[in-house]
Design an enzyme around this catalytic site. Structure first.
Site, mmCIF file in Angstrom:
data_model
loop_
_atom_site.group_PDB
_atom_site.id
_atom_site.type_symbol
_atom_site.label_atom_id
_atom_site.label_comp_id
_atom_site.label_asym_id
_atom_site.label_seq_id
_atom_site.Cartn_x
_atom_site.Cartn_y
_atom_site.Cartn_z
ATOM 1 N N LYS A 119 -72.007 -9.229 58.442
ATOM 2 C CA LYS A 119 -70.556 -9.025 58.364
ATOM 3 C C LYS A 119 -69.924 -10.232 57.678
ATOM 4 O O LYS A 119 -70.232 -11.378 58.031
ATOM 5 C CB LYS A 119 -69.973 -8.847 59.766
ATOM 6 N N ASP A 150 -71.334 -6.592 54.569
ATOM 7 C CA ASP A 150 -70.317 -5.580 54.869
ATOM 8 C C ASP A 150 -68.982 -6.280 55.070
ATOM 9 O O ASP A 150 -68.830 -7.072 56.005
ATOM 10 C CB ASP A 150 -70.708 -4.794 56.131
ATOM 11 N N ASP A 201 -68.382 2.877 52.903
ATOM 12 C CA ASP A 201 -68.465 3.255 54.320
ATOM 13 C C ASP A 201 -67.136 3.892 54.753
ATOM 14 O O ASP A 201 -67.025 5.121 54.820
ATOM 15 C CB ASP A 201 -68.805 2.019 55.170
ATOM 16 N N LYS A 225 -72.341 8.144 58.777
ATOM 17 C CA LYS A 225 -72.418 8.094 60.236
ATOM 18 C C LYS A 225 -72.208 9.496 60.784
ATOM 19 O O LYS A 225 -71.230 10.168 60.429
ATOM 20 C CB LYS A 225 -71.368 7.128 60.781
HETATM 21 O O1 LIG Z 1 -74.543 -0.536 59.728
HETATM 22 C C1 LIG Z 1 -74.932 -1.255 60.656
HETATM 23 O O2 LIG Z 1 -75.781 -2.138 60.493
HETATM 24 C C2 LIG Z 1 -74.414 -1.073 62.047
HETATM 25 C C3 LIG Z 1 -73.127 -0.350 62.215
HETATM 26 C C4 LIG Z 1 -71.895 -1.085 61.777
HETATM 27 O O3 LIG Z 1 -71.965 -2.046 61.060
HETATM 28 C C5 LIG Z 1 -70.608 -0.617 62.271
HETATM 29 C C6 LIG Z 1 -70.497 -0.300 63.616
HETATM 30 C C7 LIG Z 1 -69.304 0.093 64.159
HETATM 31 C C8 LIG Z 1 -68.191 0.182 63.357
HETATM 32 C C9 LIG Z 1 -68.268 -0.119 62.004
HETATM 33 C C10 LIG Z 1 -69.476 -0.507 61.448
HETATM 34 C C11 LIG Z 1 -69.519 -0.717 59.968
HETATM 35 O O4 LIG Z 1 -70.507 -0.457 59.294
HETATM 36 O O5 LIG Z 1 -68.513 -1.099 59.382
HETATM 37 MG MG LIG Z 2 -69.463 -0.705 57.348
#
Ligand SMILES: O=C(O)CCC(=O)c1ccccc1C(=O)O
Ligand SMILES: [Mg+2]
Length: 343
Positions: A119, A150, A201, A225
């Protein structure tokens, strides 16, 4: 890819609310590390004829958006399973926006994952923080590992162009949702000119039109997802229509929701990327005696039986339980008012 049978879908009746509520449980699970602004994950779990299923839209989501999550929960709990093409799913570790010195410790519960998603662009942090965290993550997975980032849409195009080029020093597999809008993603992708791949995403899971990103040439990869997209069948159709490689990911689900994601990944004709389904390792507690924890860089494809003692131990308080039951009622009405084919 086999198309979901439109007639079978259209004729599938919505289970009555009473059937959903019978045996429904609400849990509040502590996280090991603060993630996307929360340190407790709430989820409503239900038991359908196919087994346990999960309804866990984030608490700030409105009913219109949350109804898709309920459609997914019903699909997984009430519809016949799809053929599984694999019994285990390679996963990435998911690294919250922690300090660089804490990276190894936060990644430890994930075990030996070859891929880590970091992140970045956390509010209140700087590019220097991201560079240190990504460097530390690269250190953990080594030169043959894969590192993806991300940004959850936090950067402008200019910021993203600078940050992604700087972070590319650590060899990025892709950058997920670097900017918020489809137009920005498309512009950034043009500017980067293939230097780093772009994954979408939020532009898929929160969009009125999840295919716009593919039509606009705004991404190389779609993050998919099962819960926000309305379930395994709906997600498979979307992936086929998008015509882009997909990364199946979790929404920080309990092991029950993760098993829905694992079944989606298992139904995919090909899996090009490690999936974001290792997130049981972010939870300090789960609902199953044998949770879907990553082991050897993968999770198993299996249904999860919620454990009665764990459901009691982590039960949400009465007020939160009633809040979730009310939300379930409202989302059920939303689905009941939609034409069956849209479910
Ligand atoms: O993709 C992953 O590694 C885990 C999931 C994750 O990052 C996520 C989990 C909950 C809410 C948003 C996100 C996201 O991808 O932004
Ligand atoms: Mg994401």
């Amino acid at each position: 890819m086999p198309q979901p049978d439109a007639d079978a879908l259209a004729s599938r009746p919505l289970p009555p609310l009473g059937e959903l509520l019978a045996g429904a449980r609400v849990v509040a699970l502590p996280l090991r590390t603060r993630f996307r602004g929360i340190d407790t994950r709430e989820a409503l779990l239900m038991q359908g004829p196919q087994g346990w299923t999960e309804f866990s839209p984030f608490v700030e989501y409105d009913d219109a958006e949350s109804a898709a999550w309920l459609a997914a929960a019903i699909d997984f709990g009430w519809s016949a399973p799809l053929p599984q093409r694999r019994g285990s799913i390679p996963v990435n570790a998911t690294l919250p926006a922690v300090r660089a010195e804490d990276v190894a410790e936060v990644l430890a519960p994930f075990g030996a994952c070859r891929t880590v998603k970091v992140k970045v662009a956390e509010p209140g942090q700087s590019l220097a923080d991201d560079l240190e965290r990504v460097a530390a993550a690269r250190e953990v997975v080594g030169p043959t590992g894969r590192v993806r980032i991300d940004a959850n849409g936090a950067w402008s195009v200019d910021e993203a162009a600078i940050a992604v080029r700087a972070l590319a020093e650590f060899d990025l597999e892709y950058a997920e949702q670097p900017c918020r809008t489809v137009a920005e993603l498309a512009e950034l992708r043009r500017r980067l000119d293939g230097a780093v791949a772009i994954a979408a995403d939020e532009s898929v899971r929160k969009a009125d039109d999840p295919l716009r990103v593919a039509r606009a040439g705004a991404a190389d990869i779609v993050v998919v997802k099962a819960q926000p997209l309305g379930g395994i069948r709906a997600a498979l159709s979307l992936i086929e229509a998008a015509g882009l490689p997909a990364v199946i990911s979790s929404a920080l689900d309990t092991s029950v929701g993760l098993s829905m994601g694992a079944h989606l990944a298992a139904a995919m004709p090909t899996l090009q990327f490690d999936c974001g389904l290792g997130t049981a390792a972010l939870l300090a507690a789960d609902v199953a005696r044998h949770p879907l924890m990553p082991s050897g860089g993968a999770i198993e494809v299996r249904r999860i039986d919620a454990d009665a003692e764990l459901l009691d131990e982590h039960a949400a308080d009465d007020a939160r339980r009633e809040w979730w039951f009310e939300r379930l009622r409202r989302c059920h009405s939303v689905l009941a008012s939609q034409p069956p084919a849209a479910r």
